[in-house]
Design a protein around this motif. Structure first.
Motif, short mmCIF file in Angstrom:
data_model
loop_
_atom_site.label_atom_id
_atom_site.label_comp_id
_atom_site.label_asym_id
_atom_site.label_seq_id
_atom_site.Cartn_x
_atom_site.Cartn_y
_atom_site.Cartn_z
N LEU A 1 0.83 -1.21 0.00
CA LEU A 1 0.00 0.00 0.00
C LEU A 1 0.86 1.26 0.00
CD1 LEU A 1 -2.78 -1.18 2.45
CD2 LEU A 1 -3.09 -0.63 0.03
N GLY A 2 2.04 1.18 0.58
CA GLY A 2 2.95 2.32 0.53
C GLY A 2 3.39 2.62 -0.89
N VAL A 3 3.70 1.57 -1.66
CA VAL A 3 4.07 1.77 -3.06
C VAL A 3 2.87 2.26 -3.86
CG1 VAL A 3 4.92 0.63 -5.14
CG2 VAL A 3 5.89 0.04 -2.90
N ILE A 4 1.72 1.68 -3.62
CA ILE A 4 0.51 2.10 -4.32
C ILE A 4 0.25 3.58 -4.11
CG2 ILE A 4 -2.01 1.88 -4.27
CD1 ILE A 4 -1.56 -1.16 -3.81
N ALA A 5 0.44 4.07 -2.90
CA ALA A 5 0.24 5.50 -2.62
C ALA A 5 1.20 6.35 -3.45
CB ALA A 5 0.43 5.77 -1.13
N ILE B 1 -4.45 1.52 -9.71
CA ILE B 1 -3.62 0.50 -9.10
C ILE B 1 -4.23 0.13 -7.76
CG2 ILE B 1 -2.04 2.26 -8.19
CD1 ILE B 1 0.19 0.09 -8.42
N ARG B 2 -4.30 -1.18 -7.49
CA ARG B 2 -4.94 -1.66 -6.27
C ARG B 2 -4.17 -2.85 -5.70
NH1 ARG B 2 -10.15 0.41 -5.92
NH2 ARG B 2 -10.99 -1.33 -4.73
N VAL C 1 -4.14 -10.76 8.87
CA VAL C 1 -5.04 -10.74 7.71
C VAL C 1 -6.40 -10.18 8.09
CG1 VAL C 1 -6.12 -12.12 5.91
CG2 VAL C 1 -3.78 -12.65 6.65
N ALA C 2 -6.91 -10.54 9.24
CA ALA C 2 -8.21 -10.02 9.67
C ALA C 2 -8.19 -8.50 9.76
CB ALA C 2 -8.62 -10.64 11.00
N ALA C 3 -7.09 -7.94 10.27
CA ALA C 3 -6.98 -6.49 10.37
C ALA C 3 -6.84 -5.85 9.00
CB ALA C 3 -5.78 -6.12 11.25
N VAL C 4 -6.11 -6.50 8.10
CA VAL C 4 -5.99 -6.00 6.73
C VAL C 4 -7.37 -5.91 6.09
CG1 VAL C 4 -5.11 -6.51 4.42
CG2 VAL C 4 -3.62 -6.81 6.42
N HIS D 1 -8.63 -2.37 5.02
CA HIS D 1 -8.20 -2.07 3.64
C HIS D 1 -8.99 -2.79 2.56
CE1 HIS D 1 -4.82 0.10 5.27
NE2 HIS D 1 -4.42 -0.95 5.94
N THR D 2 -10.13 -3.38 2.89
CA THR D 2 -10.90 -4.06 1.84
C THR D 2 -11.21 -3.13 0.68
OG1 THR D 2 -11.87 -5.69 3.34
CG2 THR D 2 -13.07 -5.25 1.32
#
Length: 264
Positions: free
Chosen positions: A165-169, A179-180, A195-198, A202-203
């Motif tokens: 997500l840092g690269v996506i930003a 880009i996703r 994974v649950a927190a992700v 971030h869904t």
């Protein structure tokens, strides 16, 4: 059915061009592939044969990797690899053309391993530039670039959702917003991500979900991951895309587990 069969890791007892028909015979209407050609710019005949196999099988191509190099040999993408950057750029128009012909709109760009002879900062600058170029190349067909954390490759720098997500930003800040995140629950779990927190946080950033169980990277139900729970929660939070089956078959019927699951 909301699943899409990754025909580069499943049905591998068959020649590659026979796998779409085998997926259809198993009850699936959608497939995805890693880059199915030896080089970045395959011949027209090879592309025609690939597209024809999808058409003849009556399946939708839902995902395609950009050329990621020699995956069995340990390569994990060309995006941030200076010595092979031109190969990645040469691949962009080919991928977009296949997407245009097949209706595929999701394209996975594996970031690439760290390389000797250049700094991480140099690679990351190049990686962002090339992802921007990839985004622009597939934008004309309404395509989306996917960026994936990967396990099992120490030299691959994107291991958690936060890393990707840092690269996506950065890519979005440089002018490409198509880009996703490719949320492969197996890779995230094996790398120690929550994974649950992700999913909770971030869904909305998910461009695609892939699954395999852990340990082993085999069929759901062969390991310990609550994959059905994770998929269901992602759906509740708005994910409406396919779920990619990207696992290694360990049983005679690699899809027998589906009957035991409620529809997700």
């Amino acid at each position: 059915m909301s699943y899409t069969v990754n025909c580069s890791i499943l049905l591998t007892d068959l020649p590659l061009l026979e796998r779409p028909a085998a997926a259809k015979a198993a009850g699936f209407d959608a497939v995805e592939f890693w880059w199915p050609f030896a080089g970045s710019v395959p011949g027209d005949r090879d592309v025609d044969a690939f597209v024809g196999a999808l058409r003849d099988a009556g399946v939708q191509l839902t995902g395609l990797n950009f050329n990621a190099g020699n995956m069995p040999g340990g390569d994990r993408g060309l995006v941030s690899w200076p010595a092979r950057s031109q190969e990645f750029l040469d691949n962009l128009d080919v991928v977009a053309a296949i997407g245009e012909r097949t209706g595929c709109r999701a394209f996975n760009a594996l970031y690439g391993n760290r390389q000797d002879g250049c700094t991480p900062e140099e690679q990351d600058e190049l990686g962002v530039q090339n992802l921007v170029r990839a985004g622009r190349a597939v934008q004309r067909i309404g395509g989306t670039v996917l960026l994936e954390p990967v396990s099992g490759a120490d030299a691959y720098p994107l291991k958690t959702a936060r890393d990707a997500l840092g690269v996506i930003a950065q890519v979005r800040q440089n002018g490409a917003d198509n880009i996703r995140l490719l949320a492969d629950f197996y890779h995230l779990a094996v790398n120690g991500d929550d994974v649950a927190a992700v999913i909770e946080n971030h869904t909305a950033e998910f461009g695609h979900i892939q699954i395999a169980d852990a340990p082993g990277r085999n069929e759901p139900g062969t390991g310990e991951l609550p994959l059905q729970q994770w998929i269901s929660r992602s759906r509740q939070l708005g994910y409406s895309g396919h779920v990619g089956l990207e696992y290694r078959a360990s049983q005679e019927d690699p899809f027998a587990w589906i009957a035991a699951w409620a529809h997700v």
